[in-house]
Motif scaffolding. Structure first.
Motif, short mmCIF file in Angstrom:
data_model
loop_
_atom_site.label_atom_id
_atom_site.label_comp_id
_atom_site.label_asym_id
_atom_site.label_seq_id
_atom_site.Cartn_x
_atom_site.Cartn_y
_atom_site.Cartn_z
N VAL A 459 0.85 -1.18 0.00
CA VAL A 459 0.00 0.00 0.00
C VAL A 459 0.89 1.23 0.00
CG1 VAL A 459 -1.85 1.22 1.18
CG2 VAL A 459 -1.74 -1.27 1.29
N SER A 460 0.62 2.15 -0.90
CA SER A 460 1.39 3.39 -0.99
C SER A 460 0.49 4.51 -1.48
CB SER A 460 2.59 3.20 -1.94
OG SER A 460 2.14 2.86 -3.23
N ALA A 461 0.96 5.73 -1.28
CA ALA A 461 0.19 6.88 -1.75
C ALA A 461 0.14 6.88 -3.27
CB ALA A 461 0.82 8.17 -1.23
N ALA A 462 -0.96 7.37 -3.81
CA ALA A 462 -1.15 7.39 -5.26
C ALA A 462 -0.14 8.34 -5.89
CB ALA A 462 -2.57 7.80 -5.61
N ALA A 463 0.55 7.85 -6.90
CA ALA A 463 1.54 8.69 -7.58
C ALA A 463 0.85 9.82 -8.33
CB ALA A 463 2.37 7.83 -8.55
N GLU A 464 -0.29 9.55 -8.93
CA GLU A 464 -1.04 10.57 -9.66
C GLU A 464 -2.48 10.56 -9.15
OE1 GLU A 464 -0.76 9.85 -13.79
OE2 GLU A 464 1.43 10.08 -13.89
N PRO A 465 -2.77 11.41 -8.17
CA PRO A 465 -4.15 11.44 -7.65
C PRO A 465 -5.13 11.73 -8.77
CG PRO A 465 -2.66 12.69 -6.24
CD PRO A 465 -1.89 12.37 -7.48
N GLU A 466 -6.20 10.99 -8.78
CA GLU A 466 -7.19 11.15 -9.83
C GLU A 466 -8.59 10.96 -9.25
OE1 GLU A 466 -7.34 8.06 -12.73
OE2 GLU A 466 -6.77 6.50 -11.30
N LEU A 467 -9.55 11.49 -9.92
CA LEU A 467 -10.95 11.30 -9.55
C LEU A 467 -11.44 10.02 -10.22
CD1 LEU A 467 -13.57 12.39 -8.26
CD2 LEU A 467 -14.03 13.54 -10.43
N VAL A 468 -11.83 9.06 -9.39
CA VAL A 468 -12.31 7.78 -9.90
C VAL A 468 -13.79 7.92 -10.17
CG1 VAL A 468 -12.61 5.34 -9.40
CG2 VAL A 468 -10.54 6.53 -8.64
N GLN A 469 -14.17 7.69 -11.41
CA GLN A 469 -15.57 7.77 -11.81
C GLN A 469 -15.98 6.42 -12.39
OE1 GLN A 469 -17.47 10.62 -11.36
NE2 GLN A 469 -19.25 9.39 -11.93
N GLY A 470 -16.54 5.57 -11.53
CA GLY A 470 -16.98 4.25 -11.97
C GLY A 470 -16.08 3.14 -11.45
N LEU A 471 -16.62 1.95 -11.46
CA LEU A 471 -15.90 0.77 -10.99
C LEU A 471 -15.95 -0.30 -12.06
CD1 LEU A 471 -17.34 0.47 -7.34
CD2 LEU A 471 -15.25 1.65 -8.07
N ARG A 472 -14.88 -1.09 -12.12
CA ARG A 472 -14.81 -2.24 -13.01
C ARG A 472 -14.50 -3.47 -12.17
NH1 ARG A 472 -10.24 -0.65 -17.03
NH2 ARG A 472 -10.14 -2.93 -16.97
N VAL A 473 -15.30 -4.50 -12.32
CA VAL A 473 -15.12 -5.71 -11.53
C VAL A 473 -14.61 -6.81 -12.44
CG1 VAL A 473 -16.88 -5.08 -9.86
CG2 VAL A 473 -17.52 -6.41 -11.87
N GLY A 474 -13.78 -7.69 -11.86
CA GLY A 474 -13.23 -8.80 -12.61
C GLY A 474 -14.20 -9.97 -12.64
N PRO A 475 -13.91 -10.95 -13.46
CA PRO A 475 -14.79 -12.12 -13.55
C PRO A 475 -14.63 -13.02 -12.32
CG PRO A 475 -12.85 -12.44 -14.91
CD PRO A 475 -12.75 -11.04 -14.37
N GLY A 476 -15.69 -13.79 -12.05
CA GLY A 476 -15.64 -14.75 -10.96
C GLY A 476 -15.85 -14.11 -9.61
N GLY A 477 -15.76 -14.93 -8.59
CA GLY A 477 -15.92 -14.44 -7.23
C GLY A 477 -17.35 -14.03 -6.93
N PRO A 478 -17.51 -13.19 -5.89
CA PRO A 478 -18.86 -12.78 -5.50
C PRO A 478 -19.37 -11.58 -6.28
CG PRO A 478 -17.27 -11.95 -3.92
CD PRO A 478 -16.49 -12.73 -4.94
N PHE A 479 -18.78 -11.28 -7.45
CA PHE A 479 -19.14 -10.07 -8.19
C PHE A 479 -19.98 -10.37 -9.43
CE2 PHE A 479 -15.01 -9.60 -6.15
CZ PHE A 479 -15.22 -8.48 -5.36
N SER A 480 -20.45 -11.58 -9.56
CA SER A 480 -21.20 -11.93 -10.77
C SER A 480 -22.55 -11.23 -10.84
CB SER A 480 -21.41 -13.46 -10.82
OG SER A 480 -22.07 -13.91 -9.64
N SER A 481 -23.10 -10.85 -9.68
CA SER A 481 -24.41 -10.19 -9.67
C SER A 481 -24.31 -8.68 -9.61
CB SER A 481 -25.22 -10.68 -8.46
OG SER A 481 -24.55 -10.35 -7.25
N TRP A 482 -23.12 -8.12 -9.81
CA TRP A 482 -22.96 -6.68 -9.72
C TRP A 482 -23.42 -5.95 -10.98
CZ3 TRP A 482 -18.43 -4.19 -6.66
CH2 TRP A 482 -18.46 -4.66 -5.35
N ARG A 483 -23.84 -6.65 -11.99
CA ARG A 483 -24.25 -5.97 -13.22
C ARG A 483 -25.51 -5.13 -13.01
NH1 ARG A 483 -23.54 -11.13 -17.37
NH2 ARG A 483 -21.27 -11.42 -17.03
#
Length: 620
Positions: A459-483
């Protein structure tokens, strides 16, 4: 002579009451001036002795009547000899006496009420009448039985009628089943050398299940007698009452157990089943009983009225478990001993989460604790399948804290951690615990520096602070119903850079590809790190519907089993395969089956979850 009820003899002093009344009723003669009584004194002197004799005889008769009445109530019994001295082996021949063995059944079915009294009371009365009719040269032995034989001494032997009566009186119906075999074999063994008239009286209700094997054959000339009974009355019994998970959805349904009750009846009938919790009758439900078979039904239990605290509750650690106790009861019938069944159990607990925070204002809006507390216990309801406790992070410095009591620990908005606290968290994760890290509200990584030595996610401080607009989830795991969530509308203003070490995985990313949720294993446990603060100042995530799904997914990732190692393969040439041919063989990496994860009631998989002890009433 003996008495069947010798306690009544304490009333014998009442026999002197008529004599006392006679003495108290005597009156003194009054002196009255009168003429010459010389002639009357002569007449009185002649009649006075006879009058006094009649009075004393009347007083004695009254005393004797009271004494005999008390003695009659005491039940006098003429006690014959236990054995004939002239014939110690019992060889007097026919007409020289009888050898009698009484076998008293004390199984619980002898408590059946028939014609206003129990079968055990009727058997005692029959035995008492038979003992009073014995002749002085008769011999008698007595034993009580259920599943085994109970005698007055080390083995069945001859005894006095009084001792037999005392043994019968102190043998009430118990809770054992009936088995005639051991009792009959003991009686036949006692009579095997006797040449008298021999008889065995079975004082039992004749239950068919008492014949667990073939009836022991009696010696020739030995008679076996039983009592006759009217047809058996209807009887129903409660076999067991055990908890089960109630149906339905939602946290309240999962927390509210039901009671599974098994019933038995001697004939088809309808009855009512009463549910009691402690001393309160909660209601009755109708049930149709199936004759000569079992009937199962479920009863809904109310909210628990008592909560048993664990030893950690005194230190403020841990949550008490709800407890249910009471009984289920059928309407009374001929055998009331089996009409009720008591239950007492503690409902299997949910997974436990300890949320540690450093900011004293963590539980107030707009901090993350305000929203997390609402998920686990907001308004008396629980949105997630976890029991959560909230405590300040300095609790780790207390010697009485027990992280092992929790399935996971969430370290949220830490201000500073001592070296002892970091060591306690490291030992907890290494031994199989789960740790979920959340950065402070200002998005600084310095507070997590003390954990960087062993943390599997860098864990480290962000090199380029940015405004995060939106999330992207990977396949598998407990995220299949996040659509179904609007992930593109989630905004984060602060975040840290995450870099999982080899073996870790990133589950959620920013549109730019930056890691937001990463997990990795450490020892036997797992660590999950969320890159952004969860307060309402650093973004709108806490007020979005996906917030609860994110918390649930992060906790479920902590309870996943470690990844299975794949078996290696090796290729080598075989001399018998010929040129240009090779055989491929599979070789297991460790020679053992891979470890499988267990499935707790919540449905998630884990490698270290331990099933709670099942509850048992009779105990239980």
């Amino acid at each position: 002579m003996t008495f069947s009820d010798p306690a009544v003899l304490w009333a014998l002093p009442l026999g002197a009451v008529p004599l006392l009344l006679h003495l108290l009723s005597r009156r003194r003669a009054l002196q009255v001036e009168f003429s010459d009584l010389s002639l009357l004194r002569r007449v009185q002197a002649q009649a006075l002795p006879r009058t006094r004799l009649r009075q004393w005889l009347l007083a004695g008769a009254r005393c004797a009547a009271v004494t005999l009445l008390i003695a009659a109530y005491a039940g006098p019994v003429l006690e014959p000899q236990a054995a004939v001295p002239e014939d110690p082996a019992g060889a007097a021949g026919p007409g020289g006496g009888m050898d009698l063995v009484l076998l008293v059944d004390r199984s619980y079915s002898m408590g059946v009420v028939s014609q206003g009294r129990t079968r055990a009371a009727a058997a005692r009365e029959a035995a008492a009448g038979l003992l009073r009719s014995l002749r002085p040269y008769d011999r008698v032995a007595c034993a009580a039985f259920a599943e085994g034989v109970e005698t007055a001494g080390p083995r069945l032997d001859w005894m006095t009628p009084r001792a037999c009566q005392e043994l019968i009186d102190r043998s009430p119906p118990g809770w054992g089943a009936t088995d005639y075999g051991p009792a009959l074999r003991a009686a036949y063994a006692l009579l095997v050398n006797s040449r008298r008239d021999r008889a065995v009286l079975l004082l039992s209700d004749g239950a068919a299940h008492g014949l667990r094997a073939d009836m022991p054959p009696p010696e020739p000339g030995t008679g076996l007698y039983c009592l006759s009974w009217p047809p058996p009355p209807f009887n129903a019994a409660v076999l067991s009452a055990r908890p089960e998970r109630a149906g339905g959805t939602g946290s309240s349904a999962a927390d509210q157990p039901a009671l599974r009750v098994r019933l038995w009846a001697s004939a088809d009938a309808g009855s009512a089943l009463d549910l009691w919790q402690e001393r309160a009758r909660l209601g009755a439900s109708s049930v149709a009983l199936r004759g000569q078979g079992e009937t199962a039904t479920s009863l809904s239990l109310p909210a628990p009225t008592s909560v048993k605290a664990s030893p950690d509750d005194a230190r403020g650690v841990g949550a008490p478990a709800p407890t249910w106790s009471g009984r289920v009861e059928l309407r009374p019938d001929a055998l009331p001993a089996d009409d009720a069944c008591y239950y007492s159990f503690r409902h299997p607990r949910r997974p436990r989460l300890l949320v540690l925070y450093g900011d004293p204002a963590f539980l107030r809006s707009p901090h993350a604790g305000y929203f997390l507390h609402d998920l686990f216990a907001g308004g008396g309801r629980r949105l997630l399948g976890w029991d959560a406790d909230f405590a300040e992070s300095d609790r780790l410095s207390w010697s009485g804290s027990r992280l092992a009591d929790y399935d996971a620990v969430a370290l949220a908005e830490p201000q500073s951690l001592s070296a002892s606290a970091a060591a306690a968290l490291e030992a907890y994760v290494r031994q199989g615990g789960g740790l979920w890290l959340q950065p402070p509200g200002r998005g600084e990584a310095a507070a997590l520096k003390v954990l960087s030595r062993w943390l599997p996610v860098q864990v480290s401080a962000a090199a380029e602070p940015e405004l995060v607009q939106g999330l992207r989830v990977g396949p598998g795991g407990p995220f299949s119903s996040w659509r179904e969530f609007e992930l593109d509308k989630v905004t984060l203003t602060r975040r840290l850079d995450l870099a999982p070490r080899p073996g870790g995985r990133v589950w959620v990313r920013a549109p730019s590809g930056a890691a937001l949720l990463a997990t990795a294993g450490y020892g036997a446990g797992r660590v999950a790190v969320w890159a952004a603060p969860l307060d309402a100042v650093s973004g709108n995530l806490p007020v979005k519907p996906v917030f609860a799904a994110l918390v649930s997914a992060s906790l479920s990732l902590l309870r996943e089993p470690p990844a299975r190692s794949r078996s290696s393969r090796r290729r080598w040439a075989s001399p018998s395969s010929g040129p240009g041919r090779a055989r491929r063989r599979r070789r297991r990496g460790c020679g053992c089956a891979p470890r499988r994860g267990a499935s707790p009631p919540s449905g998630s998989r884990t490698g270290g979850w331990r099933s709670p002890r099942p509850a048992d009433p009779a105990s239980t």
